[in-house]
Design an enzyme around this catalytic site. Structure first.
Site, PDB file in Angstrom:
ATOM      1  CG  PHE A 129      45.288  72.827  16.416  1.00 57.94           C
ATOM      2  CD1 PHE A 129      44.576  72.257  17.841  1.00 57.94           C
ATOM      3  CD2 PHE A 129      46.056  73.952  16.937  1.00 57.94           C
ATOM      4  CE1 PHE A 129      44.888  73.319  19.020  1.00 57.94           C
ATOM      5  CE2 PHE A 129      46.704  73.665  18.432  1.00 57.94           C
ATOM      6  CZ  PHE A 129      45.923  73.688  18.563  1.00 57.94           C
ATOM      7  CG  ASP A 200      48.321  68.032  13.729  1.00 55.47           C
ATOM      8  OD1 ASP A 200      48.274  67.569  14.219  1.00 55.47           O
ATOM      9  OD2 ASP A 200      48.227  69.028  13.898  1.00 55.47           O
ATOM     10  CE1 TYR A 225      51.292  70.426  23.696  1.00 58.02           C
ATOM     11  CE2 TYR A 225      53.725  70.650  22.722  1.00 58.02           C
ATOM     12  CZ  TYR A 225      52.439  71.072  22.816  1.00 58.02           C
ATOM     13  OH  TYR A 225      51.726  71.679  21.583  1.00 58.02           O
ATOM     14  CE  LYS A 226      48.700  68.918  21.760  1.00 57.19           C
ATOM     15  NZ  LYS A 226      47.911  69.752  20.340  1.00 57.19           N
ATOM     16  NE  ARG A 374      40.798  69.568  24.911  1.00 51.94           N
ATOM     17  CZ  ARG A 374      41.257  69.620  24.089  1.00 51.94           C
ATOM     18  NH1 ARG A 374      41.802  69.302  22.455  1.00 51.94           N
ATOM     19  NH2 ARG A 374      42.565  70.395  24.526  1.00 51.94           N
TER      20      ARG A 374
HETATM   21  C1  LIG Z   1      48.431  70.841  19.934  1.00 53.33           C
HETATM   22  C2  LIG Z   1      47.637  70.736  18.632  1.00 53.33           C
HETATM   23  C3  LIG Z   1      49.224  71.348  18.006  1.00 53.33           C
HETATM   24  C4  LIG Z   1      49.697  71.774  18.573  1.00 53.33           C
HETATM   25  O1  LIG Z   1      51.154  72.492  18.094  1.00 53.33           O
HETATM   26  P1  LIG Z   1      52.581  73.101  18.419  1.00 53.33           P
HETATM   27  O2  LIG Z   1      53.598  73.779  17.798  1.00 53.33           O
HETATM   28  O3  LIG Z   1      53.455  71.943  19.816  1.00 53.33           O
HETATM   29  O4  LIG Z   1      52.082  74.294  19.875  1.00 53.33           O
HETATM   30  C5  LIG Z   1      49.016  71.143  16.652  1.00 53.33           C
HETATM   31  N1  LIG Z   1      48.322  70.989  16.525  1.00 53.33           N
HETATM   32  C6  LIG Z   1      46.959  69.997  17.068  1.00 53.33           C
HETATM   33  C7  LIG Z   1      45.575  69.131  16.289  1.00 53.33           C
HETATM   34  C8  LIG Z   1      47.055  69.810  18.314  1.00 53.33           C
HETATM   35  O5  LIG Z   1      45.969  69.551  18.743  1.00 53.33           O
END
Ligand SMILES: *Cc1c(COP(=O)(O)O)cnc(C)c1O
Length: 415
Positions: A129, A200, A225-226, A374
């Site tokens: 990511f 992560d 938040y996911k 997705r």
């Molecule tokens: C959604 C996501 C994030 C989000 O990071 P934020 O700091 O909350 O914006 C980080 N890593 C991965 C792999 C994600 O899918």
């Protein structure tokens, strides 16, 4: 041998037999919406609305600053960490709930590099990511060339694990394809090479059972938040295995990470263990929402949730494979459910417009550049009939080329 096509009645039958059949009622998902994007922003659990009203009205608006003690706001981060710990398979004093995933990545990467003096490389994979790679690059820049970021293809990771690697940083569930790393195997290999591992868990926490302790994980971060339904921009979490607590150093020495913040000592003294990863004042409104979100998932049981998520995604894949027709889609997620996370992704050149057309019909998925559609199968509030109906909607917009309207090609800021 061709199988008989799956019917809506078949899907309804699966719902009738589903032990999580009633759990949808516990979440706010509007009628007429099929929500396949809980992997991006989980919906609110119904408990969160009265909780936030009470918090605003009686606590913040009533007891004002006394609420830090009177309503135990000060310990709210720890309460949420304790609720979350079983979902990660760790003990509560190994988890801190604070900041964003990106910020926690920075703190843990910096700490990891310090825990492996003499080693100069942060290793990751190309498909990781954006934020993970950028945070690593920014840290390397800050450290003035002392540390570099090595980014390789997934198939080359094991070969790239040499004596220089301080930390291997990976996302457990690939945000595009949903492909799942073997956490125990990868962690073991990295540690054998003398490196630490930082996972992560953005698309893992609340989606599938985790056992970081069993798998020997050193460090992890993840999102509130996911799949944890904590609300937009909810606080994130960080995990540090107890064996690293003694030597753990945060790169951000804020007062909330001090051993005794309210003594206002002139010099920094780190709090015990993961608490030193705190920086500033905890966001109480967001933490209260996240507490409801974590509870909403924990009480349904992560094993049951995972089993249903597999059921939903298998149904979707089966429909795509057998009944979609030849519209140029390719399934990019692994075919075996145990090698996937909670979402299934399709590839299509017109992916962006197709997703927009689906959203216009109430089927909310998302698009990830360059060509990935997705679909998240968060089982707490999805039914088998939703999967069936979402699939029929897809067939419909492909069949009559609804997707090919100019309005569906306009790119929004957020995809
Ligand atoms: C959604 C996501 C994030 C989000 O990071 P934020 O700091 O909350 O914006 C980080 N890593 C991965 C792999 C994600 O899918």
């Amino acid at each position: 041998m061709p199988t008989a096509p799956v019917t809506r009645e078949d899907a309804a039958g699966l719902d009738a037999a589903d032990p999580l059949g009633g759990s949808r009622e516990a979440f706010c998902v509007p009628d007429g919406t099929i929500y396949l994007d809980g992997n991006s922003l989980g919906p609110p659990p119904r408990t969160v609305i009265p909780r936030l009203v009470e918090l605003m009205d009686l606590e913040w608006g009533g007891d004002l600053v006394r609420s830090w003690t009177a309503h135990d706001w000060i310990d709210l981060p720890e309460r949420v960490a304790s609720a979350l710990a079983p979902l990660l398979g760790v003990s509560p004093d190994e988890v801190v709930v604070a900041d964003s995933t990106s910020v926690n990545l920075f703190k843990l990467l910096a700490a990891a590099v310090q825990l492996r003096p003499g080693r100069k490389v942060i290793l990751s994979e190309k498909e990781n990511f954006g934020t993970d790679l950028y945070v690593a690059q920014g840290l390397a820049e800050l450290l003035g060339g002392e540390v570099s970021v090595r980014v390789v293809e997934r198939s080359e990771l094991m070969m790239a694990l040499d004596d220089d690697v301080a930390v291997l940083m990976l996302t457990h569930v690939d945000f595009r394809t949903g492909a799942l790393h073997d956490m125990a195997e990868v962690t073991g290999a990295a540690q054998k090479a003398g490196a630490l591992v930082l996972w992560d868990l953005a698309h893992s926490a609340g989606a599938l059972p985790l056992d970081l302790a069993r798998d020997g994980v050193d460090l992890a971060v993840g999102c509130g938040y996911k799949y944890l339904n904590g609300g937009p921009g909810a606080p994130a979490f960080a995990f540090v295995a107890k064996r690293h607590h003694q030597a753990l150093n945060s790169p951000l020495w804020g007062w909330m990470g001090h051993d005794s913040p309210f003594d206002f000592e002139p010099d920094y003294l780190p709090a015990e263990g993961v608490k030193r990863l705190r920086v500033g004042t905890p966001p109480i409104l967001s933490l209260a929402a996240l507490e409801c979100g974590v509870e909403s998932i924990a009480e349904l049981g992560i094993d049951r949730l995972r089993a249903k998520s597999i059921g939903l995604s298998e149904l979707f894949i089966e429909l795509v494979e057998n009944d979609l027709g030849d519209y140029g889609f390719e399934i990019v997620s692994p075919r075996e459910p145990e090698r996937r996370g909670g979402h299934v992704s399709l590839r299509h050149n017109e992916g962006y417009a197709i997703v927009q057309a689906l959203i216009a019909e109430g089927v909310i998925g998302d698009f990830r550049a360059p060509d990935i559609l997705r679909f998240g199968f968060a089982p707490a509030y999805l039914r088998y009939v939703d999967v069936f109906d979402a699939f029929r909607t897809l067939v419909g917009i492909m069949g009559d080329s609804t997707w090919d309207r100019p309005e569906f090609r306009m790119r929004a800021k957020v995809t």
